[in-house]
Design a protein around this motif. Structure first.
Motif, PDB file in Angstrom:
ATOM      1  N   SER A 140       1.304  -0.287   4.468  1.00 39.45           N
ATOM      2  CA  SER A 140       1.191   1.107   4.888  1.00 39.45           C
ATOM      3  C   SER A 140       0.291   1.918   3.962  1.00 39.45           C
ATOM      4  O   SER A 140      -0.056   3.056   4.278  1.00 39.45           O
ATOM      5  CB  SER A 140       2.579   1.756   4.938  1.00 39.45           C
ATOM      6  N   GLY A 141      -0.073   1.347   2.814  1.00 40.37           N
ATOM      7  CA  GLY A 141      -0.887   2.070   1.843  1.00 40.37           C
ATOM      8  C   GLY A 141      -0.080   2.918   0.889  1.00 40.37           C
ATOM      9  O   GLY A 141      -0.649   3.603   0.040  1.00 40.37           O
ATOM     10  N   ARG A 142       1.246   2.886   1.019  1.00 40.78           N
ATOM     11  CA  ARG A 142       2.091   3.675   0.110  1.00 40.78           C
ATOM     12  C   ARG A 142       2.007   3.152  -1.318  1.00 40.78           C
ATOM     13  O   ARG A 142       2.138   3.902  -2.279  1.00 40.78           O
ATOM     14  CB  ARG A 142       3.544   3.637   0.608  1.00 40.78           C
ATOM     15  N   ALA A 143       1.809   1.845  -1.466  1.00 36.47           N
ATOM     16  CA  ALA A 143       1.645   1.226  -2.784  1.00 36.47           C
ATOM     17  C   ALA A 143       0.419   0.331  -2.750  1.00 36.47           C
ATOM     18  O   ALA A 143       0.042  -0.191  -1.693  1.00 36.47           O
ATOM     19  CB  ALA A 143       2.889   0.427  -3.163  1.00 36.47           C
ATOM     20  N   GLN A 144      -0.200   0.159  -3.910  1.00 37.61           N
ATOM     21  CA  GLN A 144      -1.399  -0.671  -3.987  1.00 37.61           C
ATOM     22  C   GLN A 144      -1.087  -2.100  -4.431  1.00 37.61           C
ATOM     23  O   GLN A 144      -1.766  -3.040  -4.031  1.00 37.61           O
ATOM     24  CB  GLN A 144      -2.415  -0.052  -4.961  1.00 37.61           C
ATOM     25  N   LEU A 145      -0.079  -2.268  -5.268  1.00 40.83           N
ATOM     26  CA  LEU A 145       0.315  -3.581  -5.759  1.00 40.83           C
ATOM     27  C   LEU A 145       1.813  -3.757  -5.587  1.00 40.83           C
ATOM     28  O   LEU A 145       2.571  -2.782  -5.626  1.00 40.83           O
ATOM     29  CB  LEU A 145      -0.044  -3.747  -7.240  1.00 40.83           C
ATOM     30  N   GLY A 146       2.233  -5.013  -5.405  1.00 46.35           N
ATOM     31  CA  GLY A 146       3.651  -5.297  -5.283  1.00 46.35           C
ATOM     32  C   GLY A 146       4.007  -6.584  -5.997  1.00 46.35           C
ATOM     33  O   GLY A 146       3.191  -7.504  -6.097  1.00 46.35           O
ATOM     34  N   LEU A 147       5.226  -6.649  -6.498  1.00 48.20           N
ATOM     35  CA  LEU A 147       5.767  -7.869  -7.096  1.00 48.20           C
ATOM     36  C   LEU A 147       6.992  -8.265  -6.292  1.00 48.20           C
ATOM     37  O   LEU A 147       7.919  -7.472  -6.123  1.00 48.20           O
ATOM     38  CB  LEU A 147       6.134  -7.628  -8.561  1.00 48.20           C
ATOM     39  N   VAL A 148       6.994  -9.493  -5.792  1.00 48.41           N
ATOM     40  CA  VAL A 148       8.025  -9.906  -4.851  1.00 48.41           C
ATOM     41  C   VAL A 148       8.385 -11.358  -5.102  1.00 48.41           C
ATOM     42  O   VAL A 148       7.534 -12.169  -5.502  1.00 48.41           O
ATOM     43  CB  VAL A 148       7.518  -9.703  -3.399  1.00 48.41           C
ATOM     44  N   GLY A 149       9.672 -11.687  -4.896  1.00 49.04           N
ATOM     45  CA  GLY A 149      10.071 -13.083  -4.929  1.00 49.04           C
ATOM     46  C   GLY A 149       9.297 -13.853  -3.874  1.00 49.04           C
ATOM     47  O   GLY A 149       9.190 -13.421  -2.722  1.00 49.04           O
ATOM     48  N   ALA A 150       8.723 -14.990  -4.263  1.00 48.77           N
ATOM     49  CA  ALA A 150       7.803 -15.722  -3.392  1.00 48.77           C
ATOM     50  C   ALA A 150       8.415 -15.979  -2.017  1.00 48.77           C
ATOM     51  O   ALA A 150       9.571 -16.390  -1.897  1.00 48.77           O
ATOM     52  CB  ALA A 150       7.408 -17.035  -4.048  1.00 48.77           C
ATOM     53  N   ASP A 263       5.437 -13.519  -6.778  1.00 51.94           N
ATOM     54  CA  ASP A 263       4.056 -13.304  -6.351  1.00 51.94           C
ATOM     55  C   ASP A 263       3.645 -11.850  -6.556  1.00 51.94           C
ATOM     56  O   ASP A 263       4.441 -10.930  -6.323  1.00 51.94           O
ATOM     57  CB  ASP A 263       3.881 -13.652  -4.870  1.00 51.94           C
ATOM     58  N   LEU A 264       2.409 -11.667  -6.976  1.00 47.40           N
ATOM     59  CA  LEU A 264       1.774 -10.353  -7.005  1.00 47.40           C
ATOM     60  C   LEU A 264       0.994 -10.213  -5.709  1.00 47.40           C
ATOM     61  O   LEU A 264       0.185 -11.085  -5.373  1.00 47.40           O
ATOM     62  CB  LEU A 264       0.842 -10.246  -8.211  1.00 47.40           C
ATOM     63  N   VAL A 265       1.249  -9.140  -4.941  1.00 45.91           N
ATOM     64  CA  VAL A 265       0.650  -9.005  -3.612  1.00 45.91           C
ATOM     65  C   VAL A 265      -0.104  -7.688  -3.492  1.00 45.91           C
ATOM     66  O   VAL A 265       0.207  -6.707  -4.165  1.00 45.91           O
ATOM     67  CB  VAL A 265       1.731  -9.097  -2.503  1.00 45.91           C
ATOM     68  N   TRP A 266      -1.118  -7.686  -2.616  1.00 48.46           N
ATOM     69  CA  TRP A 266      -1.886  -6.487  -2.300  1.00 48.46           C
ATOM     70  C   TRP A 266      -2.507  -6.673  -0.922  1.00 48.46           C
ATOM     71  O   TRP A 266      -2.519  -7.781  -0.367  1.00 48.46           O
ATOM     72  CB  TRP A 266      -2.955  -6.219  -3.361  1.00 48.46           C
ATOM     73  N   ALA A 267      -3.015  -5.586  -0.344  1.00 45.77           N
ATOM     74  CA  ALA A 267      -3.619  -5.628   0.986  1.00 45.77           C
ATOM     75  C   ALA A 267      -5.117  -5.880   0.857  1.00 45.77           C
ATOM     76  O   ALA A 267      -5.812  -5.141   0.155  1.00 45.77           O
ATOM     77  CB  ALA A 267      -3.361  -4.323   1.734  1.00 45.77           C
ATOM     78  N   CYS A 268      -5.611  -6.905   1.541  1.00 40.43           N
ATOM     79  CA  CYS A 268      -7.035  -7.227   1.437  1.00 40.43           C
ATOM     80  C   CYS A 268      -7.901  -6.183   2.138  1.00 40.43           C
ATOM     81  O   CYS A 268      -9.099  -6.083   1.867  1.00 40.43           O
ATOM     82  CB  CYS A 268      -7.306  -8.614   2.004  1.00 40.43           C
ATOM     83  N   SER A 269      -7.315  -5.389   3.032  1.00 37.63           N
ATOM     84  CA  SER A 269      -8.089  -4.365   3.743  1.00 37.63           C
ATOM     85  C   SER A 269      -8.302  -3.111   2.904  1.00 37.63           C
ATOM     86  O   SER A 269      -9.057  -2.223   3.304  1.00 37.63           O
ATOM     87  CB  SER A 269      -7.382  -3.988   5.046  1.00 37.63           C
ATOM     88  N   ARG A 270      -7.627  -3.034   1.748  1.00 40.61           N
ATOM     89  CA  ARG A 270      -7.773  -1.872   0.870  1.00 40.61           C
ATOM     90  C   ARG A 270      -8.218  -2.361  -0.504  1.00 40.61           C
ATOM     91  O   ARG A 270      -7.393  -2.815  -1.303  1.00 40.61           O
ATOM     92  CB  ARG A 270      -6.451  -1.100   0.758  1.00 40.61           C
ATOM     93  N   PRO A 271      -9.505  -2.281  -0.810  1.00 41.02           N
ATOM     94  CA  PRO A 271      -9.996  -2.761  -2.105  1.00 41.02           C
ATOM     95  C   PRO A 271      -9.287  -2.066  -3.263  1.00 41.02           C
ATOM     96  O   PRO A 271      -9.052  -0.861  -3.234  1.00 41.02           O
ATOM     97  CB  PRO A 271     -11.491  -2.405  -2.071  1.00 41.02           C
ATOM     98  N   LEU A 272      -8.942  -2.844  -4.266  1.00 36.51           N
ATOM     99  CA  LEU A 272      -8.264  -2.294  -5.436  1.00 36.51           C
ATOM    100  C   LEU A 272      -9.248  -1.558  -6.332  1.00 36.51           C
ATOM    101  O   LEU A 272     -10.385  -1.988  -6.514  1.00 36.51           O
ATOM    102  CB  LEU A 272      -7.589  -3.418  -6.227  1.00 36.51           C
ATOM    103  N   GLY A 273      -8.791  -0.436  -6.906  1.00 41.03           N
ATOM    104  CA  GLY A 273      -9.600   0.304  -7.856  1.00 41.03           C
ATOM    105  C   GLY A 273      -9.603  -0.379  -9.214  1.00 41.03           C
ATOM    106  O   GLY A 273      -8.915  -1.387  -9.429  1.00 41.03           O
ATOM    107  N   PRO A 274     -10.363   0.164 -10.161  1.00 38.84           N
ATOM    108  CA  PRO A 274     -10.448  -0.455 -11.493  1.00 38.84           C
ATOM    109  C   PRO A 274      -9.099  -0.613 -12.188  1.00 38.84           C
ATOM    110  O   PRO A 274      -8.832  -1.652 -12.800  1.00 38.84           O
ATOM    111  CB  PRO A 274     -11.362   0.501 -12.259  1.00 38.84           C
TER     112      PRO A 274
END
Length: 284
Positions: A140-150, A263-274
């Motif tokens: 949803s774009g509410r968060a940029q990075l996530g940590l989740v049990g695989a 796992d560290l997860v992120w959305a590939c449709s939203r490029p991560l900033g520096p």
């Protein structure tokens, strides 16, 4: 008033170092330049900042009152410069990361200290979620990075990176619970008592009807329920050690404890900033 930051710096350093000459050396200027800057500042402020009757200038009563405000103005000026430099470099103003309780918070705390040094003006927000809730916040774009049990499968728009350290989970019950009195437990014995299960907001799987189970959306809530003695639960070992208060017993059961990759997860449709990219690199 039209005083300059250079004049404020001369005032603050002269007060802190005890002399105009020491302030001049620190700022790389001549003593006459420092003296003139402070004299002009006194004119602008309409108050003498130093008592020059002694060999070494001492703060006047007005100088003592105005020194904290001068420090604040210089600090605000430095913050402004840093914020502008980060924006010019493309650094995001705010970074949100959603964490699973399976991830040991001490690890993030160490990295967060280094993140603060690297991006001092970054606003960091930490949310807590599990499984599907983490993915929903990322998508949803509410968060940029996530940590989740695989998880076995991820949505197509989710990218993941396996962390080096895995989490350890075990079965726990309160010391007063009947299961805690047994030297070993098996599936049959566990089935006779209420299980406290994780059930996230985003989990579309219907609860197991007809079974003695209670549900909560976070491991920390399950831990609190287990401490009440109302059932047994599968919990991250680090969480029990940190927040269990010594009130829970680890049950000896076949196949437990178990290691769960994170796992560290992120959305590939939203490029991560520096900043997000830096955090991803240093967490993984």
């Amino acid at each position: 008033m039209n005083f300059s930051l250079d004049a404020l710096s001369a005032f603050v350093y002269a007060a802190e170092l005890g002399s105009f000459s020491a302030a001049a050396r620190r700022l790389g200027k001549s003593q006459s330049t420092i003296s003139e800057a402070i004299a002009n500042l006194e004119i602008d402020l309409g108050n003498p900042l130093f008592d020059r009757a002694t060999r070494q200038p001492r703060l006047s009563a007005a100088g003592q009152l105005l020194l904290p405000q001068a420090r604040q103005l210089l600090a605000a000026s430095q913050d402004l410069r840093q914020q502008a430099a980060q924006l010019q470099a493309g650094v995001e103003a705010r970074l949100t990361i959603v964490l699973s309780d399976t991830f040991q918070s001490q690890t993030l705390e160490k990295v967060a200290c280094r993140l603060e040094e690297r991006f001092p003006m970054l606003e960091l927000e930490c949310l807590v979620g599990e499984q599907e809730d983490v993915l929903d916040l990322i998508l949803s774009g509410r968060a940029q990075l996530g940590l989740v049990g695989a998880m076995d499968r991820y949505p197509p728009d989710i990218r993941r990176q396996r962390l080096r350290d895995a989490s350890e989970l075990a079965l726990y019950a309160a010391h007063g619970h009947p299961l805690a009195a047994l030297p070993h437990v098996d599936d049959t014995q566990l089935s006779r008592h209420r299980q406290l299960r994780l059930n996230t907001y985003g989990d579309k799987t219907p609860p197991h009807s007809g079974q003695r189970q209670w549900y909560a959306p976070s491991y920390l809530m399950l831990l609190d329920m287990a401490r009440l003695g109302v059932g047994w639960a599968e919990l991250p070992c680090w969480l029990v050690k940190s927040f269990g208060g010594g009130e829970l017993k680890q049950l000896a059961a076949p196949g437990w404890p178990q290691r769960l990759p994170v796992d560290l997860v992120w959305a590939c449709s939203r490029p991560l900033g520096p900043a997000a990219s830096w955090l991803r690199e240093h967490l993984a």
